[in-house]
Design a protein around this motif. Structure first.
Motif, PDB file in Angstrom:
ATOM      1  N   GLU A 121      31.614  31.257  35.192  1.00  0.00           N
ATOM      2  CA  GLU A 121      30.760  32.156  35.952  1.00  0.00           C
ATOM      3  C   GLU A 121      31.579  32.854  37.026  1.00  0.00           C
ATOM      4  O   GLU A 121      32.635  32.359  37.455  1.00  0.00           O
ATOM      5  N   ILE A 122      31.102  34.023  37.422  1.00  0.00           N
ATOM      6  CA  ILE A 122      31.790  34.807  38.444  1.00  0.00           C
ATOM      7  C   ILE A 122      31.541  34.168  39.800  1.00  0.00           C
ATOM      8  O   ILE A 122      30.408  33.903  40.186  1.00  0.00           O
ATOM      9  N   THR A 123      32.618  33.931  40.545  1.00  0.00           N
ATOM     10  CA  THR A 123      32.490  33.293  41.863  1.00  0.00           C
ATOM     11  C   THR A 123      32.983  34.159  43.011  1.00  0.00           C
ATOM     12  O   THR A 123      32.673  33.880  44.169  1.00  0.00           O
ATOM     13  N   ALA A 124      33.765  35.204  42.735  1.00  0.00           N
ATOM     14  CA  ALA A 124      34.268  36.053  43.820  1.00  0.00           C
ATOM     15  C   ALA A 124      34.611  37.436  43.282  1.00  0.00           C
ATOM     16  O   ALA A 124      35.017  37.590  42.119  1.00  0.00           O
ATOM     17  N   LEU A 125      34.433  38.438  44.153  1.00  0.00           N
ATOM     18  CA  LEU A 125      34.814  39.814  43.846  1.00  0.00           C
ATOM     19  C   LEU A 125      35.867  40.252  44.857  1.00  0.00           C
ATOM     20  O   LEU A 125      35.805  39.899  46.026  1.00  0.00           O
ATOM     21  N   GLN A 126      36.814  41.061  44.389  1.00  0.00           N
ATOM     22  CA  GLN A 126      37.911  41.472  45.262  1.00  0.00           C
ATOM     23  C   GLN A 126      38.112  42.982  45.187  1.00  0.00           C
ATOM     24  O   GLN A 126      37.959  43.592  44.120  1.00  0.00           O
ATOM     25  N   GLY A 127      38.468  43.577  46.331  1.00  0.00           N
ATOM     26  CA  GLY A 127      38.707  45.013  46.402  1.00  0.00           C
ATOM     27  C   GLY A 127      38.172  45.569  47.701  1.00  0.00           C
ATOM     28  O   GLY A 127      37.769  44.821  48.601  1.00  0.00           O
ATOM     29  N   GLY A 128      38.148  46.902  47.816  1.00  0.00           N
ATOM     30  CA  GLY A 128      37.573  47.553  48.986  1.00  0.00           C
ATOM     31  C   GLY A 128      36.121  47.907  48.735  1.00  0.00           C
ATOM     32  O   GLY A 128      35.599  47.725  47.632  1.00  0.00           O
ATOM     33  N   THR A 129      35.445  48.422  49.759  1.00  0.00           N
ATOM     34  CA  THR A 129      34.034  48.772  49.614  1.00  0.00           C
ATOM     35  C   THR A 129      33.838  49.759  48.463  1.00  0.00           C
ATOM     36  O   THR A 129      34.449  50.828  48.427  1.00  0.00           O
ATOM     37  N   ASN A 130      32.960  49.388  47.537  1.00  0.00           N
ATOM     38  CA  ASN A 130      32.682  50.183  46.336  1.00  0.00           C
ATOM     39  C   ASN A 130      33.960  50.569  45.585  1.00  0.00           C
ATOM     40  O   ASN A 130      34.041  51.627  44.959  1.00  0.00           O
ATOM     41  N   ASN A 131      34.947  49.698  45.671  1.00  0.00           N
ATOM     42  CA  ASN A 131      36.194  49.893  44.930  1.00  0.00           C
ATOM     43  C   ASN A 131      36.622  48.544  44.363  1.00  0.00           C
ATOM     44  O   ASN A 131      37.621  47.961  44.784  1.00  0.00           O
ATOM     45  N   LEU A 132      35.833  48.052  43.429  1.00  0.00           N
ATOM     46  CA  LEU A 132      36.102  46.749  42.823  1.00  0.00           C
ATOM     47  C   LEU A 132      37.438  46.792  42.080  1.00  0.00           C
ATOM     48  O   LEU A 132      37.707  47.713  41.309  1.00  0.00           O
ATOM     49  N   GLN A 133      38.257  45.803  42.323  1.00  0.00           N
ATOM     50  CA  GLN A 133      39.570  45.738  41.677  1.00  0.00           C
ATOM     51  C   GLN A 133      39.713  44.536  40.752  1.00  0.00           C
ATOM     52  O   GLN A 133      40.399  44.601  39.730  1.00  0.00           O
ATOM     53  N   SER A 134      39.066  43.431  41.110  1.00  0.00           N
ATOM     54  CA  SER A 134      39.163  42.233  40.272  1.00  0.00           C
ATOM     55  C   SER A 134      38.037  41.274  40.607  1.00  0.00           C
ATOM     56  O   SER A 134      37.336  41.422  41.613  1.00  0.00           O
ATOM     57  N   CYS A 135      37.852  40.314  39.740  1.00  0.00           N
ATOM     58  CA  CYS A 135      36.886  39.249  40.023  1.00  0.00           C
ATOM     59  C   CYS A 135      37.488  37.911  39.606  1.00  0.00           C
ATOM     60  O   CYS A 135      38.389  37.847  38.761  1.00  0.00           O
ATOM     61  N   ILE A 136      36.976  36.883  40.215  1.00  0.00           N
ATOM     62  CA  ILE A 136      37.427  35.524  39.921  1.00  0.00           C
ATOM     63  C   ILE A 136      36.326  34.823  39.138  1.00  0.00           C
ATOM     64  O   ILE A 136      35.160  34.826  39.542  1.00  0.00           O
ATOM     65  N   ILE A 137      36.703  34.236  38.004  1.00  0.00           N
ATOM     66  CA  ILE A 137      35.742  33.444  37.246  1.00  0.00           C
ATOM     67  C   ILE A 137      36.169  31.979  37.294  1.00  0.00           C
ATOM     68  O   ILE A 137      37.366  31.667  37.290  1.00  0.00           O
ATOM     69  N   HIS A 138      35.181  31.110  37.348  1.00  0.00           N
ATOM     70  CA  HIS A 138      35.414  29.677  37.525  1.00  0.00           C
ATOM     71  C   HIS A 138      34.937  28.932  36.290  1.00  0.00           C
ATOM     72  O   HIS A 138      33.840  29.188  35.777  1.00  0.00           O
ATOM     73  N   CYS A 139      35.752  28.007  35.811  1.00  0.00           N
ATOM     74  CA  CYS A 139      35.390  27.196  34.647  1.00  0.00           C
ATOM     75  C   CYS A 139      34.592  25.980  35.108  1.00  0.00           C
ATOM     76  O   CYS A 139      35.061  25.185  35.930  1.00  0.00           O
TER      77      CYS A 139
END
Length: 330
Positions: free
Chosen positions: A208-226
């Protein structure tokens, strides 16, 4: 005083629209009312470009095209269609008819009522990740334009039919598609799951997705957790399509005197509710071995309508003539 109709259908999704057409076949004065600003129900709002494949004789059709066809069909016998009115109260009159009261104060009178309200009003379940409010332009809860995802890396979060369909629809358009599902056994149709696993879609079960990374309204990556081994993975991401289901609300209908179960309004084989003169069909109703697919609702609607016809006229035929025999089509 408002006009009295033979039948009023609450809900202008696919089932309500087809039931409206069938009501015309039975020569009933018909009105259909919906709380949304246009007909089409959840398909219009959530799945306009989703490919629908579970209706006999239609190998595949986009949701918006299906709604367009059903709307045109419903208009065959010139019913009254009322949108943007949510019914909040029902009153049985001394003459046996019903009065429906809308949230805006408008009143509608009818001899019988068919409830085809789907899951009622609805609200999507949002992505519950801290800081997600900073990426409103990158999070999508419905897709109205597949082409806008061209050459992007897209994550689809969810494990039901809709999530799988979105992932497969995006595959030939997006640069890369990942499907993230917190469970292991998908809730989608078996064949579609097989097709997905055989495709280029990256499938992450027990994640499941646990974190989003980037600037405001500029999503660059997300972290998924097992959820099994606790590991995390970083995925470069341009957009996330969230399909975590919806919160449904039957609202005041729960207080209209029907027998209710956890799965909706209880009906018998005639689609009769526990209130004489009121019927239900589609996702809003339930009975043993109920199937919640469009094709089933398209069958239930005419049953409900025929029951309403016999309620109004016990001597009437139990079913309508075959449509090709109807004078309007000759």
């Amino acid at each position: 005083m408002s006009n009295l109709y033979d039948v009023t259908i609450i809900g202008a999704g696919p089932v309500g629209l087809f039931t409206t057409f069938y009501s015309g076949l039975r020569s009933l004065k018909t009105k259909i009312i919906d709380a949304e600003p246009a007909v089409g129900g959840k398909i219009r709002y959530f799945y306009p470009e989703k490919i629908i494949r579970d209706i006999g004789g239609i190998p595949e059709i986009e949701g918006q095209e299906l709604v367009k066809n059903l709307h045109a069909q419903a208009n065959t016998f010139q019913p009254i269609i009322v949108c943007d009115e949510r019914i909040i109260a029902l009153h049985k009159q001394t003459d046996g008819t019903f009065e429906l009261v809308a949230e805006n104060g408008n009143k509608h009178r009818s001899k019988t009522i068919i409830i085809a309200a789907g899951s009622g009003t609805y609200e999507v379940n949002r992505l519950e990740v801290s800081g997600s409010e900073a990426y409103t332009n990158n999070l999508f809860y419905d897709i109205k334009d597949l082409a806008s995802f061209r050459n992007k890396t897209v994550i689809v979060s969810g494990g039901g039919n809709a999530a799988i369909d979105w992932a497969q629809s995006l595959e030939p358009i997006a640069k890369e598609v990942h499907l993230v599902y917190r469970g292991e056994n998908f809730k989608g149709h078996e064949e579609r799951v097989k097709e997905m696993h055989a495709s280029s879609i990256f499938v992450h079960v027990n994640h499941e997705i646990t974190a989003l990374q980037g600037g405001t309204n500029n999503l660059q990556s997300c972290i998924i957790h097992c959820n099994k081994n606790g590991s995390t993975t970083k995925i470069a991401t341009d957009a996330i399509v969230v399909n975590h289901g919806i919160k449904v609300d039957l609202g005041s209908m729960l207080d209209w005197g029907f027998d209710i179960s956890d799965y909706g309004i209880l009906v018998n084989q005639k689609m009769e509710t526990s209130v004489p003169g009121i019927y239900a069909c589609g996702d809003v109703c339930t009975y043993p071995r109920k199937m919640r697919i469009i094709a089933a609702g398209l069958h239930e609607g005419p049953i409900a309508l025929n029951s309403a016809k016999n309620y109004l006229d016990p001597e009437a035929d139990h079913v309508a003539m075959i449509s090709t025999h109807h004078e309007n089509f000759n």
